[in-house]
Design an enzyme around this catalytic site. Structure first.
Site, PDB file in Angstrom:
ATOM      1  CG  ASP A 112      39.800  39.228  43.757  1.00 33.27           C
ATOM      2  OD1 ASP A 112      38.999  40.016  43.222  1.00 33.27           O
ATOM      3  OD2 ASP A 112      40.631  38.565  43.115  1.00 33.27           O
ATOM      4  CG  ASP A 173      37.701  40.714  37.168  1.00 34.55           C
ATOM      5  OD1 ASP A 173      37.879  41.411  36.167  1.00 34.55           O
ATOM      6  OD2 ASP A 173      38.003  39.508  37.198  1.00 34.55           O
TER       7      ASP A 173
HETATM    8  N1  GLY Z   1      37.857  37.638  39.069  1.00 32.33           N
HETATM    9  C1  GLY Z   1      38.485  36.619  38.336  1.00 32.33           C
HETATM   10  C2  GLY Z   1      37.559  35.936  37.417  1.00 32.33           C
HETATM   11  O1  GLY Z   1      36.450  36.386  37.175  1.00 32.33           O
HETATM   12  O2  GLY Z   1      37.964  34.910  36.900  1.00 32.33           O
END
Ligand code: GLY
Length: 397
Positions: A112, A173
């Site tokens: 992330d 994601d």
């Molecule tokens: N990337 C984690 C979520 O969307 O909760």
């Protein structure tokens, strides 16, 4: 070779008429966002909102979660639309916090880094030319590519790279973390970042998207042989269901990779993923937290944040879609319908003590975290969608 089926738009009538969303409507909605942000500015100068609110209120936490940059990104958007220095001042304090976080390796061992450093530092560099922000974002890109497995062609999402239980797991994601890498190639001239991002997105397209155009949340690859292993959920209802936010990350993430690679297959795929999403929306246009739930489902929550992400993704995709594309009108109207419903039915009252912008989000239902709460990325993408609707917006992504 897997064929991914396009469902098309099942209820065409629903999106044949353009919803009444004019400039005044958008400006009013932005004013509301800014009013709420002003109430929060002092609390979230040296601190950051928790990913999801608790009883409607985001506690103030340190810069430690994957979501810290969404508030910083909102500050940059606010600065862009108002040119008010008060937002820039706080955003710059936060850029320094992101530099410290990276220098001190605080909770940065995950993919992330893209969310974190795109919305805090790439945005700062694009808007102000800050060299510190640029260098920090480039260091984040360097750290992100250490998670790349050559043989499998993917970036591992979470977990210690030495932990066999976590090894080789990519997640949908991650599509949103790739723009940091494309950007790094652009500013350095070094192609390796882009090559890694493009490899990852092609593997996500091949393995995370199922034959019916739905998505797995996560997918394991064998990092020794490069073989695909299995799909599994983490935040969705079941391994074989379709987590709404995962689908939304696909709707936005594939067009973002198109922007940098010009690989039209990514848009063709994004259309199928979008159609699957639109076909499962309940009557008020805002999805349930998992797309296994549709109109009439009782005792399940909506996820407003997925809707906001999907609106941004559709708006991005529309930029490159030929006027003659069979889906163009449906996408324009569906994006505006979702945005309208969010603004009218899902926003927090200005004078309430809740400090989010969008209500009725779900963070991680299986983990019991943030159910029917505000989610800070929902607030960010709602604001981004409004800015996109207002003007020709130059992406931070
Ligand atoms: N990337 C984690 C979520 O969307 O909760």
């Amino acid at each position: 070779m897997k064929t991914i089926v396009d469902e098309g738009i099942k209820n065409k009538q629903r999106y044949e008429k353009r919803p009444n969303v004019d400039k005044a409507f958008i400006e009013k909605a932005i004013k509301q966002v800014l009013a709420k942000m002003d109430q929060n500015l002092e609390t979230f100068t040296y601190k950051f909102p928790r990913p999801a609110s608790i009883d409607g209120v985001y506690p103030a936490i340190d810069n430690i979660d994957w979501t810290a940059s969404f508030w910083t990104g909102m500050l940059w958007l606010a600065y862009e639309v108002t040119e008010d220095e008060k937002y820039r001042k706080v955003a710059e304090i936060q850029v320094e916090s992101f530099k410290q976080r990276l220098d001190n390796r605080i909770e940065v061992d995950h993919h992330d880094l893209g969310f974190l450093y795109t919305l805090s530092c790439v945005s700062a560099y694009k808007l102000t030319g800050s060299e510190v922000a640029k260098e920090t974002a480039l260091k984040a890109a360097d750290l992100l590519i250490t998670r790349y497995y050559d043989k499998a062609g993917i970036i591992q999402a979470w977990g210690d790279l030495n932990d066999p239980a976590q090894r080789g797991r990519m997640i949908i994601d991650c599509n949103m973390n790739l723009p940091l890498l494309y950007w790094a190639s652009e500013v350095t001239g070094d192609k390796k970042y882009k090559e890694i991002a493009y490899s990852h997105v092609k593997q996500a397209a091949k393995y995370i998207v199922r034959e019916d155009s739905s998505t797995y949340h996560t997918f394991y690859m064998d990092t020794e042989t490069g073989a695909p292993l299995r799909g599994a959920t983490h935040q969705g209802y079941a391994d074989n269901s379709c987590w709404a936010r995962g689908q939304a990350w696909g709707i936005y993430g594939f067009p973002l990779s198109y922007k940098y690679t010009k690989d039209w297959e990514l848009i063709e795929l994004a259309k199928k993923v979008t159609n699957y999403f639109l076909n499962r929306l309940p009557n008020d246009e805002i999805c349930y937290w998992d797309l296994i739930f549709t109109e009439g489902t009782k005792d399940q929550e909506r996820d407003s944040s997925s809707a906001a992400i999907a609106v941004c993704g559709i708006m991005e995709m529309l930029k490159d879609m030929p006027l003659a594309d069979e889906y163009r009108m449906f996408y324009e109207n569906s994006a505006l319908s979702m945005l309208k419903s969010l603004a009218l039915n899902y926003t927090v009252e200005i004078d309430s003590n809740e400090n989010g912008i969008l209500k009725h989000g779900v963070y991680a239902k299986p983990q019991g975290n943030g159910i029917d709460e505000s989610c800070i990325w929902g607030d960010y993408y709602y604001f981004e969608a409004l800015v996109r609707a207002l003007k020709d917006w130059n992406l931070y992504w």
